[in-house]
Motif scaffolding. Structure first.
Motif, mmCIF file in Angstrom:
data_model
loop_
_atom_site.group_PDB
_atom_site.id
_atom_site.type_symbol
_atom_site.label_atom_id
_atom_site.label_comp_id
_atom_site.label_asym_id
_atom_site.label_seq_id
_atom_site.Cartn_x
_atom_site.Cartn_y
_atom_site.Cartn_z
ATOM 1 N N CYS A 173 0.840 -1.186 0.000
ATOM 2 C CA CYS A 173 0.000 0.000 0.000
ATOM 3 C C CYS A 173 0.878 1.240 0.000
ATOM 4 C CB CYS A 173 -0.912 0.019 1.224
ATOM 5 S SG CYS A 173 -2.222 -1.184 1.114
ATOM 6 N N GLU A 174 0.453 2.264 -0.699
ATOM 7 C CA GLU A 174 1.235 3.483 -0.781
ATOM 8 C C GLU A 174 0.764 4.538 0.210
ATOM 9 O OE1 GLU A 174 0.929 4.679 -4.786
ATOM 10 O OE2 GLU A 174 2.073 2.984 -5.596
ATOM 11 N N SER A 175 -0.450 4.410 0.722
ATOM 12 C CA SER A 175 -0.981 5.423 1.631
ATOM 13 C C SER A 175 -0.455 5.230 3.032
ATOM 14 C CB SER A 175 -2.521 5.350 1.660
ATOM 15 O OG SER A 175 -3.016 6.181 2.674
ATOM 16 N N GLU A 176 0.067 6.289 3.645
ATOM 17 C CA GLU A 176 0.572 6.210 5.013
ATOM 18 C C GLU A 176 -0.555 6.045 6.009
ATOM 19 O OE1 GLU A 176 2.940 9.587 5.735
ATOM 20 O OE2 GLU A 176 4.539 9.012 4.345
ATOM 21 N N ASP A 177 -1.772 6.462 5.627
ATOM 22 C CA ASP A 177 -2.900 6.390 6.558
ATOM 23 C C ASP A 177 -3.535 5.018 6.582
ATOM 24 O OD1 ASP A 177 -2.553 9.043 7.200
ATOM 25 O OD2 ASP A 177 -3.870 9.730 5.578
ATOM 26 N N SER A 178 -3.288 4.213 5.548
ATOM 27 C CA SER A 178 -3.886 2.884 5.513
ATOM 28 C C SER A 178 -2.932 1.879 6.111
ATOM 29 C CB SER A 178 -4.208 2.494 4.061
ATOM 30 O OG SER A 178 -3.016 2.376 3.322
ATOM 31 N N PHE A 179 -3.490 0.737 6.498
ATOM 32 C CA PHE A 179 -2.634 -0.330 7.024
ATOM 33 C C PHE A 179 -1.633 -0.710 5.952
ATOM 34 C CE2 PHE A 179 -3.999 -3.390 10.592
ATOM 35 C CZ PHE A 179 -3.487 -2.499 11.506
ATOM 36 N N PRO B 294 -3.598 -9.037 13.576
ATOM 37 C CA PRO B 294 -4.797 -8.745 12.781
ATOM 38 C C PRO B 294 -5.572 -9.957 12.289
ATOM 39 C CG PRO B 294 -3.098 -7.191 12.250
ATOM 40 C CD PRO B 294 -2.457 -8.208 13.157
ATOM 41 N N PRO B 295 -4.939 -11.011 11.733
ATOM 42 C CA PRO B 295 -5.743 -12.162 11.308
ATOM 43 C C PRO B 295 -6.418 -12.854 12.474
ATOM 44 C CG PRO B 295 -3.415 -12.663 11.155
ATOM 45 C CD PRO B 295 -3.503 -11.206 11.428
ATOM 46 N N LEU C 4 -4.330 -1.318 15.061
ATOM 47 C CA LEU C 4 -5.043 -2.542 15.430
ATOM 48 C C LEU C 4 -6.517 -2.258 15.719
ATOM 49 C CD1 LEU C 4 -2.339 -4.194 17.719
ATOM 50 C CD2 LEU C 4 -3.204 -5.132 15.574
ATOM 51 N N VAL C 5 -6.764 -1.192 16.459
ATOM 52 C CA VAL C 5 -8.151 -0.835 16.779
ATOM 53 C C VAL C 5 -8.909 -0.475 15.506
ATOM 54 C CG1 VAL C 5 -9.608 0.839 17.967
ATOM 55 C CG2 VAL C 5 -7.621 -0.138 19.141
ATOM 56 N N ASP C 6 -8.278 0.307 14.635
ATOM 57 C CA ASP C 6 -8.934 0.679 13.377
ATOM 58 C C ASP C 6 -9.199 -0.557 12.521
ATOM 59 O OD1 ASP C 6 -8.819 3.298 14.152
ATOM 60 O OD2 ASP C 6 -7.116 3.834 12.862
ATOM 61 N N HIS C 7 -8.271 -1.507 12.556
ATOM 62 C CA HIS C 7 -8.454 -2.722 11.771
ATOM 63 C C HIS C 7 -9.612 -3.564 12.306
ATOM 64 C CE1 HIS C 7 -7.188 -6.025 9.157
ATOM 65 N NE2 HIS C 7 -7.416 -6.833 10.176
ATOM 66 N N ALA C 8 -9.768 -3.598 13.624
ATOM 67 C CA ALA C 8 -10.799 -4.443 14.232
ATOM 68 C C ALA C 8 -12.193 -3.841 14.106
ATOM 69 C CB ALA C 8 -10.466 -4.669 15.705
ATOM 70 N N LYS D 164 -14.991 -6.307 19.802
ATOM 71 C CA LYS D 164 -14.770 -5.596 21.061
ATOM 72 C C LYS D 164 -13.306 -5.806 21.453
ATOM 73 C CE LYS D 164 -19.510 -6.320 22.683
ATOM 74 N NZ LYS D 164 -20.369 -6.937 23.737
ATOM 75 N N LEU D 165 -12.482 -4.790 21.215
ATOM 76 C CA LEU D 165 -11.039 -4.917 21.390
ATOM 77 C C LEU D 165 -10.518 -3.847 22.333
ATOM 78 C CD1 LEU D 165 -8.209 -6.026 20.622
ATOM 79 C CD2 LEU D 165 -8.229 -4.409 18.695
ATOM 80 N N LYS D 166 -9.708 -4.293 23.290
ATOM 81 C CA LYS D 166 -8.991 -3.389 24.177
ATOM 82 C C LYS D 166 -7.508 -3.678 24.047
ATOM 83 C CE LYS D 166 -8.381 -2.025 29.020
ATOM 84 N NZ LYS D 166 -8.790 -2.261 30.439
ATOM 85 N N VAL D 167 -6.723 -2.655 23.690
ATOM 86 C CA VAL D 167 -5.282 -2.798 23.547
ATOM 87 C C VAL D 167 -4.613 -1.921 24.591
ATOM 88 C CG1 VAL D 167 -3.307 -2.622 21.989
ATOM 89 C CG2 VAL D 167 -5.560 -3.177 21.073
ATOM 90 N N GLU D 168 -3.667 -2.490 25.332
ATOM 91 C CA GLU D 168 -3.030 -1.758 26.415
ATOM 92 C C GLU D 168 -1.574 -2.175 26.535
ATOM 93 O OE1 GLU D 168 -5.222 -2.972 29.865
ATOM 94 O OE2 GLU D 168 -4.893 -5.090 29.450
ATOM 95 N N GLU D 169 -0.800 -1.372 27.234
ATOM 96 C CA GLU D 169 0.600 -1.667 27.508
ATOM 97 C C GLU D 169 0.828 -1.506 29.001
ATOM 98 O OE1 GLU D 169 4.873 -0.491 25.537
ATOM 99 O OE2 GLU D 169 3.525 1.151 26.077
#
Length: 538
Positions: A109-115, A278-279, A319-323, A329-334
């Motif tokens: 992909c060439e777009s920086e905004d897309s995955f 993602p998969p 990841l959130v945008d992909h889901a 229902k996704l929660k990503v944390e560190e």
């Protein structure tokens, strides 16, 4: 591209969806396109950048009963096509065929905004790496050939130089074992005069080891980093090391997951760019599971860190945008490992919702470009064992799983009696890795290959780092997972899928099962282990 169900279930990240093996499986073909020639002009080899790489395979994707049936590969999909075949029959794909064909294993992909691995306006690619069109000499080699440090070149001068380098390396290992540091220093200086980055794999290893103390490779690494994003995507897509490790771990997690589990809590030792997940998220969304993804934050460690393509916050956003389109229902944390332990124990005392735990640890995979401390690995595994033993899940006999992927020489050298044999084991491992890279990369893109090796292999080849890891191995690290966990058996479906991914019958890669419980998937190159992934449950 097929029916509507095909489009819905088609993954948009460079990996492969698979679900619980207790279901029957259907199969779906996937197209493969990936352009790896997006390096800056500093690594360009001129106008002739067309790919002569062959085999765009059709990979099966597995689905459970109760979901849409997936069609078989159709005639107009790209199945095991060579570039020559592709030029003759390019129905459904219209590359620029005037002069050079600017694709090598597909398009990015060439777009920086897309995955970076999304399917926006592009054909998708599967985890199966296109098999390489070997030269006649290479294809004639038997996959049963045992690895050897002595591969005789054609020219006598090259042979003499190679033998000299080999003897110097072995002498260096013996000198370090006998604590003769002054002699070892002399040997390193001798090596420095004999090798370069333009040589064969063993000589390139010797170059990295001999330049270690002088830091002469810093400039090349800095220049290569300017192309890091394209290099990362190219390396991950072309070479199967990372994809096989992620496939094996994801397969085990999805197969072991209880059918009645509502919340899946994935704890990742080193999430990095997050390309493994993602998969998995897509599959869990279809199964209507909630997902909590925790990336462990290690505050202090001795880590030769390659630049991350994305920061944690950026990886989280993607990841959130992909889901989101999948309704997941996704929660990503560190968080730190101690904070994670405290938080899970507090939740258990409060009688909070039940979670099924999946601990994932990937170390030493080349695309990561990071050398993690094995002491941290040991801490992570110990915490995983404790939390799985204490966890409360819908199925008390299946409280969680631990997947462990190892891409360096640790497992094969951990029982060495002395530094010399340990050193030689590392030489053998990284020679096989560099050989696999060289043989699966176009000759006319040598500078691009050099940049990839500089970013993703050189960080693992360091005389100082090998000495430190030898000391670490002897002092503190003794991972014995089988004492309190039992292995999760690798399914036949996963094994066959992995073999198809590396095109085992056409290449020098081999995938086999190992371990006392048949719970290890092992990727080899000409008999030398490159990646080992094991799965364990309480």
């Amino acid at each position: 591209m097929g029916s509507q169900s095909y489009e819905v279930f088609q993954p948009s990240w460079p990996f492969h969806n698979i679900i619980n093996s207790s279901f029957d499986y259907g199969f779906m073909g996937m197209d493969v396109h990936a352009d790896v020639c997006q390096f800056s002009s500093s690594f360009s080899t001129g106008d002739d950048t067309t790919s002569d790489i062959s085999s765009i395979p059709c990979l099966s994707t597995l689905f459970p009963n109760g979901f849409a049936q997936s069609p078989a590969c159709t005639d107009n999909q790209l199945q095991a096509l060579s570039v020559e075949d592709f030029l003759l029959d390019n129905e459904g794909f219209d590359p620029n065929l005037n002069g050079d064909m600017e694709f090598l294993y597909g398009q990015f992909c060439e777009s920086e905004d897309s995955f970076p691995f999304s399917n926006e306006g592009k054909e998708l690619w599967s985890p199966s790496s296109p098999s390489t069109k070997f030269s006649e000499a290479a294809s004639a080699e038997s996959t049963s050939i045992q690895p050897s440090l002595l591969v005789f070149p054609g020219e006598e001068s090259e042979l003499d130089n190679r033998l000299t380098v080999l003897h110097l390396l072995k002498a260096y290992g013996e000198a370090m074992e006998n604590q003769k540091t002054e002699l070892a220093g002399v040997l390193i200086r001798c090596l420095r005069e004999k090798v370069s980055l333009a040589g064969e794999p063993l000589l390139r290893i010797a170059f990295s080891l001999s330049q270690d103390t002088e830091k002469h490779g810093d400039y090349l690494k800095q220049e290569s980093s300017n192309n890091f994003e394209a290099a990362f995507r190219a390396f991950y897509q072309i070479f199967p090391n990372g994809r096989i490790a992620h496939f094996a771990a994801n397969s085990a997690i999805l197969e072991a997951m209880p059918a009645d589990a509502e919340m899946i809590h994935i704890v990742d030792f080193d999430m990095g760019e997050g390309v493994q997940w993602p998969p998995m998220l897509e599959t869990l969304a279809r199964l209507q599971k909630g997902v909590r993804l925790t990336a462990i934050k290690w505050e202090q460690e001795n880590c030769d860190e390659a630049p991350l393509m994305w920061s944690f916050s950026e990886a989280k956003r993607r990841l959130v945008d992909h889901a989101r389109p999948f309704g997941l229902k996704l929660k990503v944390e560190e968080m730190g490992i101690e904070d994670l332990v405290s938080e899970i124990k507090r939740t258990k005392k409060r009688g909070g919702r039940k979670e099924w735990l999946a601990f994932n640890c990937m170390v030493g995979l080349p695309h990561m470009g990071r050398v993690r401390s094995r002491k941290l690995v040991e801490d992570f595994v110990r915490v995983a064992k404790d939390l799985m033993a204490d966890s409360v899940c819908c199925n008390s006999s299946n409280r969680g799983i631990l997947t462990f992927g190892d891409g360096d020489a640790w497992e094969t050298v951990r029982d060495c009696s002395g530094f010399a044999s340990y050193f030689e084991g590392n030489l053998m491992h990284y020679q096989a890795l560099l050989e696999s890279i060289e043989m699966n990369f176009p000759i006319h893109l040598a500078e691009a290959r050099m940049a990839l090796e500089c970013l993703f292999v050189t960080p693992f080849i360091s005389s100082q780092a090998w000495i430190q890891r030898w000391m670490e191995m002897k002092e503190c690290c003794n991972l014995q997972m089988g004492t309190s966990l039992e292995g999760w058996r690798v399914s036949n479906e996963s094994l066959e899928e992995a073999r198809e991914t590396v095109k085992e019958k056409q290449s020098l890669y081999k995938v086999r099962i190992g371990g006392e419980w048949n719970n290890e998937m092992i990727l080899e190159w000409r008999g030398t282990q490159l990646v080992r992934v094991s799965a364990w449950r309480n």
